[in-house]
Design a protein around this motif. Structure first.
Motif, short mmCIF file in Angstrom:
data_model
loop_
_atom_site.label_atom_id
_atom_site.label_comp_id
_atom_site.label_asym_id
_atom_site.label_seq_id
_atom_site.Cartn_x
_atom_site.Cartn_y
_atom_site.Cartn_z
N TYR A 1 -1.82 5.44 3.53
CA TYR A 1 -1.27 5.82 4.83
C TYR A 1 -0.92 4.61 5.70
O TYR A 1 0.20 4.52 6.21
CB TYR A 1 -2.26 6.73 5.55
CG TYR A 1 -1.71 7.36 6.79
CD1 TYR A 1 -0.73 8.35 6.72
CD2 TYR A 1 -2.16 6.99 8.05
CE1 TYR A 1 -0.22 8.94 7.86
CE2 TYR A 1 -1.65 7.57 9.21
CZ TYR A 1 -0.68 8.55 9.10
OH TYR A 1 -0.17 9.12 10.23
N VAL A 2 -1.87 3.68 5.85
CA VAL A 2 -1.59 2.55 6.75
C VAL A 2 -0.43 1.69 6.24
O VAL A 2 0.33 1.14 7.03
CB VAL A 2 -2.84 1.66 7.05
CG1 VAL A 2 -3.88 2.44 7.82
CG2 VAL A 2 -3.41 1.04 5.79
N GLU A 3 -0.28 1.64 4.91
CA GLU A 3 0.82 0.84 4.35
C GLU A 3 2.19 1.38 4.71
O GLU A 3 3.19 0.67 4.65
CB GLU A 3 0.66 0.73 2.82
CG GLU A 3 -0.37 -0.33 2.45
CD GLU A 3 -0.71 -0.36 0.98
OE1 GLU A 3 -0.17 0.46 0.21
OE2 GLU A 3 -1.53 -1.21 0.60
N LEU A 4 2.24 2.65 5.08
CA LEU A 4 3.51 3.25 5.51
C LEU A 4 4.01 2.59 6.80
O LEU A 4 5.20 2.61 7.11
CB LEU A 4 3.35 4.75 5.78
CG LEU A 4 3.01 5.65 4.59
CD1 LEU A 4 2.75 7.08 5.09
CD2 LEU A 4 4.14 5.64 3.58
N PHE A 5 3.06 2.05 7.60
CA PHE A 5 3.42 1.52 8.91
C PHE A 5 3.51 0.00 8.92
O PHE A 5 4.49 -0.57 9.39
CB PHE A 5 2.40 2.00 9.95
CG PHE A 5 2.37 3.49 10.07
CD1 PHE A 5 3.27 4.15 10.90
CD2 PHE A 5 1.48 4.25 9.33
CE1 PHE A 5 3.27 5.53 10.99
CE2 PHE A 5 1.47 5.64 9.41
CZ PHE A 5 2.38 6.28 10.23
N ASP A 6 2.45 -0.66 8.42
CA ASP A 6 2.46 -2.12 8.38
C ASP A 6 1.35 -2.55 7.42
O ASP A 6 0.23 -2.05 7.51
CB ASP A 6 2.20 -2.70 9.78
CG ASP A 6 2.52 -4.19 9.84
OD1 ASP A 6 3.45 -4.56 10.57
OD2 ASP A 6 1.83 -4.98 9.14
N SER A 7 1.66 -3.48 6.54
CA SER A 7 0.68 -3.90 5.52
C SER A 7 -0.52 -4.60 6.16
O SER A 7 -1.56 -4.74 5.54
CB SER A 7 1.35 -4.82 4.51
OG SER A 7 1.88 -5.95 5.18
N ARG A 8 -0.37 -5.03 7.45
CA ARG A 8 -1.48 -5.70 8.11
C ARG A 8 -2.47 -4.73 8.74
O ARG A 8 -3.56 -5.11 9.16
CB ARG A 8 -0.95 -6.65 9.20
CG ARG A 8 -0.21 -7.83 8.62
CD ARG A 8 0.58 -8.57 9.68
NE ARG A 8 1.75 -7.81 10.12
CZ ARG A 8 2.69 -8.27 10.93
NH1 ARG A 8 2.58 -9.49 11.42
NH2 ARG A 8 3.72 -7.52 11.27
N LEU A 9 -2.08 -3.46 8.84
CA LEU A 9 -2.96 -2.46 9.45
C LEU A 9 -4.23 -2.29 8.62
O LEU A 9 -4.18 -2.24 7.40
CB LEU A 9 -2.25 -1.12 9.52
CG LEU A 9 -1.68 -0.66 10.86
CD1 LEU A 9 -0.96 0.66 10.67
CD2 LEU A 9 -2.78 -0.51 11.90
N ILE A 10 -5.35 -2.18 9.33
CA ILE A 10 -6.65 -1.98 8.67
C ILE A 10 -7.03 -0.51 8.88
O ILE A 10 -7.03 -0.02 10.01
CB ILE A 10 -7.71 -2.91 9.31
CG1 ILE A 10 -7.32 -4.38 9.10
CG2 ILE A 10 -9.10 -2.61 8.77
CD1 ILE A 10 -7.98 -5.33 10.07
N GLY A 11 -7.33 0.19 7.80
CA GLY A 11 -7.72 1.61 7.89
C GLY A 11 -9.21 1.74 7.66
O GLY A 11 -9.71 1.34 6.61
N LEU A 12 -9.92 2.25 8.65
CA LEU A 12 -11.38 2.37 8.50
C LEU A 12 -11.83 3.82 8.43
O LEU A 12 -11.39 4.67 9.20
CB LEU A 12 -12.09 1.67 9.67
CG LEU A 12 -11.83 0.16 9.83
CD1 LEU A 12 -12.70 -0.39 10.97
CD2 LEU A 12 -12.10 -0.59 8.54
N THR A 13 -12.74 4.07 7.48
CA THR A 13 -13.36 5.39 7.34
C THR A 13 -14.86 5.17 7.15
O THR A 13 -15.35 4.04 7.31
CB THR A 13 -12.70 6.19 6.19
OG1 THR A 13 -13.26 7.51 6.16
CG2 THR A 13 -12.87 5.52 4.84
N GLY A 14 -15.58 6.22 6.83
CA GLY A 14 -17.03 6.09 6.66
C GLY A 14 -17.65 7.45 6.51
O GLY A 14 -16.94 8.45 6.32
#
Ligand code: NI
Length: 209
Positions: free
Chosen positions: A128-141
């Motif tokens: 998902y985050v790669e759709l917007f910008d490869s620098r975006l960090i996606g956090l879950t938990g």
């Protein structure tokens, strides 16, 4: 429905909106913040604290904490990958902020935290985050870890199943948070705030390019 019933229904709706507004205001009043440190965006009541320590999992499956991003600004947004509208718009704005910052974007950790950890696994977040910008960090938990960070940032979220829908969706507040390189809260932006406004708040604390 009789006219009277309709009036009562609208009155009840109006009252609940007023109560929600008042409740929200009181909620913002708790905590503590240094007003001098706030550099833009929405005005936050004196005494309000936003952000804090967390332990989550990034889109590569690595366990991370707030300390991993110390020394950089954290631009944090909460949402979920199934979001039809608000989240994609906001992530687009964050991608625009990175673009406008140019080389100075490396001073910023752009972070998308899911409020739907049940569906948003690290793999889902990565795609998902790669759709917007490869620098975006996606956090879950875990549900508990997400609840903990949401509490610190005062993020409202709730699972809802609209009538007739086959699957649930998430209601969530949609502010963007700027945390300084020292880990302290800097600014809060409403949903729809232009990228320029966020860029100004970040560059206020950076040497000129
Ligand atoms: Ni959303």
């Amino acid at each position: 429905m009789t006219a009277m019933l309709r009036i009562i229904r609208y009155a009840a709706l109006g009252l609940s909106v007023i109560l929600l507004g008042a409740g929200g205001y009181l909620w913002w009043q708790r905590g503590s913040i240094d007003p001098a440190a706030v550099v833009g965006g929405l005005t936050v009541a004196p005494g309000v604290s936003l952000g804090g320590p967390f332990e989550l999992v990034d889109q590569t499956g690595r366990t991370v904490t707030e300390r991993d991003y110390r020394g950089r600004y954290m631009l944090v947004f909460f949402g979920f990958t199934h979001c039809p509208d608000v989240c994609p718009t906001e992530l687009q704005v964050i991608a625009e902020v990175l673009e406008k910052l140019g080389p100075r974007a490396d001073r910023v950790a752009p972070i998308f935290v899911t409020v739907d950890p049940e569906r948003d696994t690290p793999e889902v977040m990565k795609a998902y985050v790669e759709l917007f910008d490869s620098r975006l960090i996606g956090l879950t938990g875990s549900a508990r870890q997400i609840a903990a960070i949401a509490k610190e940032f005062r993020v409202y979220y709730a699972k809802v199943t609209p009538p007739g829908a086959s699957d649930y969706t998430m209601d969530h507040s949609a502010f963007t948070y700027l945390i300084g390189p020292d880990g302290k809260f800097r600014a809060l932006f409403r949903h729809g705030a232009p990228a320029e406004e966020i860029v100004r708040a970040i560059t206020a604390g950076l040497p000129a390019a």
